[in-house]
Design an enzyme around this catalytic site. Structure first.
Site, PDB file in Angstrom:
ATOM      1  N   HIS A  59      66.529  43.718  20.470  1.00  0.00           N
ATOM      2  CA  HIS A  59      67.345  44.524  19.556  1.00  0.00           C
ATOM      3  C   HIS A  59      68.043  45.667  20.295  1.00  0.00           C
ATOM      4  O   HIS A  59      68.515  46.612  19.665  1.00  0.00           O
ATOM      5  CB  HIS A  59      66.471  45.099  18.447  1.00  0.00           C
ATOM      6  CG  HIS A  59      65.673  44.074  17.717  1.00  0.00           C
ATOM      7  ND1 HIS A  59      66.254  42.999  17.097  1.00  0.00           N
ATOM      8  CD2 HIS A  59      64.325  43.930  17.533  1.00  0.00           C
ATOM      9  CE1 HIS A  59      65.319  42.257  16.547  1.00  0.00           C
ATOM     10  NE2 HIS A  59      64.140  42.793  16.796  1.00  0.00           N
ATOM     11  N   LYS A 107      59.986  49.660  11.852  1.00  0.00           N
ATOM     12  CA  LYS A 107      60.737  48.854  10.884  1.00  0.00           C
ATOM     13  C   LYS A 107      59.748  48.090  10.006  1.00  0.00           C
ATOM     14  O   LYS A 107      58.637  47.766  10.441  1.00  0.00           O
ATOM     15  CB  LYS A 107      61.655  47.865  11.602  1.00  0.00           C
ATOM     16  CG  LYS A 107      62.634  48.510  12.565  1.00  0.00           C
ATOM     17  CD  LYS A 107      63.602  47.495  13.158  1.00  0.00           C
ATOM     18  CE  LYS A 107      62.916  46.376  13.891  1.00  0.00           C
ATOM     19  NZ  LYS A 107      62.083  46.824  15.030  1.00  0.00           N
ATOM     20  N   HIS A 226      65.997  38.677  13.224  1.00  0.00           N
ATOM     21  CA  HIS A 226      65.121  37.772  13.977  1.00  0.00           C
ATOM     22  C   HIS A 226      65.470  36.327  13.659  1.00  0.00           C
ATOM     23  O   HIS A 226      64.613  35.462  13.639  1.00  0.00           O
ATOM     24  CB  HIS A 226      63.645  38.023  13.643  1.00  0.00           C
ATOM     25  CG  HIS A 226      63.198  39.420  13.891  1.00  0.00           C
ATOM     26  ND1 HIS A 226      63.010  40.331  12.867  1.00  0.00           N
ATOM     27  CD2 HIS A 226      62.922  40.076  15.036  1.00  0.00           C
ATOM     28  CE1 HIS A 226      62.617  41.488  13.387  1.00  0.00           C
ATOM     29  NE2 HIS A 226      62.569  41.356  14.693  1.00  0.00           N
ATOM     30  N   THR A 466     102.640  40.193  30.066  1.00  0.00           N
ATOM     31  CA  THR A 466     103.490  39.928  31.224  1.00  0.00           C
ATOM     32  C   THR A 466     104.742  39.160  30.844  1.00  0.00           C
ATOM     33  O   THR A 466     105.860  39.507  31.236  1.00  0.00           O
ATOM     34  CB  THR A 466     102.699  39.153  32.290  1.00  0.00           C
ATOM     35  OG1 THR A 466     101.549  39.910  32.657  1.00  0.00           O
ATOM     36  CG2 THR A 466     103.550  38.890  33.512  1.00  0.00           C
ATOM     37  N   ASP A 580     103.230  24.847  35.104  1.00  0.00           N
ATOM     38  CA  ASP A 580     103.055  26.236  34.733  1.00  0.00           C
ATOM     39  C   ASP A 580     103.557  26.423  33.299  1.00  0.00           C
ATOM     40  O   ASP A 580     104.698  26.041  32.988  1.00  0.00           O
ATOM     41  CB  ASP A 580     103.837  27.149  35.676  1.00  0.00           C
ATOM     42  CG  ASP A 580     103.722  28.602  35.257  1.00  0.00           C
ATOM     43  OD1 ASP A 580     102.637  29.178  35.424  1.00  0.00           O
ATOM     44  OD2 ASP A 580     104.714  29.137  34.714  1.00  0.00           O
TER      45      ASP A 580
END
Length: 595
Positions: A59, A107, A226, A466, A580
């Site tokens: 956790h 907990k 869990h 780009t 490409d």
């Protein structure tokens, strides 16, 4: 949906201790009891209340990431998703024994309560003089588990537990006594609620590969940390807006008495915590924060603080949880005030797990937005030059955009092998934006220069990255190429003027990229086209398009010298005969223009 079943580790058995050693390197104020998996402050202040937490590992940063000055004194760690045993906890109590006493915060899971509780009682039996100096706080903040379902065991402890650590730890750091630290811990535990949602389960290192029982179109609401199943599945995947609305209903609605653990009223002040369960990108988590803030404000809540980050995970679970801490209302009889709680949350602990947080409320959602800047370029007078055939000019651009959209999947496939997988989508976004401008009449053959500038702006804003920058520079250069020639406004562009402008645009592009043909980039077909149709060439437009297409095809055989393909192993690209994707995009455009 399959889940990630590969991990970075030496062995599954050593993973927890290895991780704790890493925390010692990050945080030199702590030490590690290796045999008992206890991380603790080496020289804790005997004049301050000690705080202990713990439970199964997996956790992180809970629980060990919060050990340090201003938060926790020790964390006792079990194996992944498994509680530590009572002897480990007893050792932890002994390591952080304080004259002022110790508060243990766990907990609400059966294993944690039994083992930590047993250790507390055994320690008290062996040290009767210290029995009253040990306090026990249980946090159960999960609203997915209703009263009828929780029955005897009650609600699970989730990320809200971390707020209890934070408030209690800061109070202890200020010198509060045992009763006060215990009381504020209990108050925080009683005023916090959490609900989680996930796209799938998570894999435990050392176990067989896990296949989630959630379909690609499903998510689960109320999943535990869990791998416990939630109480509701949603399919198809809802929008973030719809999902957040459902989660807030779980947290704040008073219409379901089975889950109405906290009564919220209009105008209540709350602390919002958005928690990454381990596998959500920072980008997506930011969207969750924004959507939750917007909806909380619409419901009339006053958001006093926003905390966002990774607080309590379920390894790499692809999900998040929302937590609300209800602050004390003004005028109500309460031992603590809202300002006091907020000051404790704002205190900066010296621990690696607590993320940066601002010590003031967020701006209202609408107030965060500012008006867009005025386009100064719109005030500039642009020379008007016409195409020989205005309709043919516009329809050619429209065909090119439609071709890019139609070929998006194939270009994306190429880029998934040769790059980062976004080229097709980037070109499609630019093409769709250009189509919109054509429909608005902003791109047309009656004004070539303003049309080229508009395409340049689209490439910059709609495409980005780009490719967007390269296209934007080229089309801006093409516009400048016409302006450079001092063509009279209102005249028709000649083929020679187009050739000159294209050559100047390529020169502009070469100023900002090192790519030169053959480079396995979009420069290859673009340069081939422009060089084939230069001022001294008798080639037709069709000849130049053929040259560009051949150059794009040749990229299948080339090693990449620039762009993201340069990072991909060259033999793999050649073996798969992958062109490409950027070059293929240029080929697609030129072949579709039909000018």
């Amino acid at each position: 949906m399959s889940t990630q079943s590969k991990h970075f580790l030496n062995t599954p058995e050593s993973l927890v201790v290895d991780s704790l050693h890493g925390l010692c390197a990050v945080n030199p104020q702590v030490a590690l009891d290796v045999d008992n998996k206890i991380l603790f402050i080496k020289n804790h202040d005997q004049q301050k209340v000690s705080l202990m937490c713990g439970g199964g590992s997996g956790h992180e940063p809970a629980h060990s990431g919060y050990v340090g000055e201003g938060m926790l004194t020790a964390a006792v760690c079990g194996s992944i998703f498994a509680s530590p045993n009572a002897s480990q906890v007893r050792r932890g109590i002994d390591l952080i024994d304080s004259e002022k006493g110790t508060v243990i915060i766990v907990k609400n899971y059966t294993g944690d309560i039994l083992n930590f509780g047993l250790a507390k009682e055994q320690y008290a039996a062996n040290h009767p003089a210290k029995a009253e100096k040990l306090r026990f706080v249980i946090v159960g903040d999960d609203v997915a588990v209703g009263r009828s379902q929780g029955s005897i065991v009650g609600r699970r402890g989730l990320a809200g537990t971390v707020l209890v650590y934070k408030i209690a730890g800061a109070f202890a750091q200020q010198g509060a006594d045992l009763n006060a630290v215990d009381a504020i811990s209990q108050w925080a535990a009683e005023n916090v609620v959490t609900i989680g949602s996930s796209l799938g389960h998570t894999h435990v290192p050392g176990t067989a590969p896990l296949q989630s029982n959630l379909a690609d179109s499903e998510l689960e609401i109320g999943m535990g940390i869990h791998n416990e199943s939630g109480n509701k599945r949603e399919s198809p995947l809802p929008s973030l807006s719809a999902l957040v609305s459902k989660l807030l209903d779980y947290l704040t609605s008073s219409s379901d008495p089975d889950r109405n653990f906290l009564t919220f009223k209009g105008g209540d002040s709350v602390v919002l915590m958005v928690n990454n369960l381990g596998g959500v990108s920072v980008l997506e988590l930011g969207g969750v924060v924004a959507e939750t803030q917007k909806q909380l404000e619409a419901r009339g809540f006053n958001i006093a603080r926003v905390l966002s980050g990774t607080f309590m995970t379920s390894l790499n679970m692809p999900g998040f949880s929302l937590t609300l801490l209800l602050l004390p209302r003004e005028g109500e009889s309460n031992a603590f005030s809202a300002s006091q709680i907020l000051s404790l949350l704002d205190a900066k602990p010296r621990v690696p797990g607590w993320p940066w947080a601002h010590d003031s409320p967020p701006l209202p959602f609408k107030a965060q937005q500012v008006e867009g800047a005025k386009d100064e370029d719109s005030q500039v007078e642009i020379t008007q030059i016409k195409a020989v055939d205005s309709t043919k000019f516009t329809s050619g651009i429209k065909r090119a955009t439609e071709a890019l959209i139609a070929n998006e999947a194939e270009i994306t496939r190429m880029d998934s092998i040769a790059g980062d997988g976004d080229c097709g989508l980037t070109l499609k976004a630019g093409a769709q934006a250009v189509l919109s401008l054509i429909k608005e009449g902003r791109i047309n053959g009656d004004n070539i220069i303003s049309s080229l500038i508009a395409v340049s702006q689209v490439a910059e804003e709609a495409m980005g990255g780009t490719s967007g920058a390269l296209y934007s520079i080229f089309f801006s250069g093409l516009a400048q190429g016409f302006q450079f020639q001092s063509i009279q406004s209102g005249s028709t562009a000649t083929l020679e003027q187009w050739k000159t402008a294209l050559g100047l645009a390529l020169d502009k592009l070469f100023r900002y990229t090192r790519a030169r043909p053959p480079s396995r980039t979009l420069v290859d077909p673009l340069a081939a086209f422009i060089n084939a149709i230069n001022l001294n060439s008798p080639n037709t437009f069709a000849d130049a398009v053929t040259a560009a297409a051949n150059a794009a095809e040749e990229t299948k055989k080339l090693d990449a010298k620039a762009g993201r393909s340069a990072y991909v192993e060259g033999d793999a690209l050649r073996e798969q005969q992958v062109a490409d994707p950027g070059a293929w995009g240029v080929k697609t455009i030129l072949e579709s223009l039909g000018l």
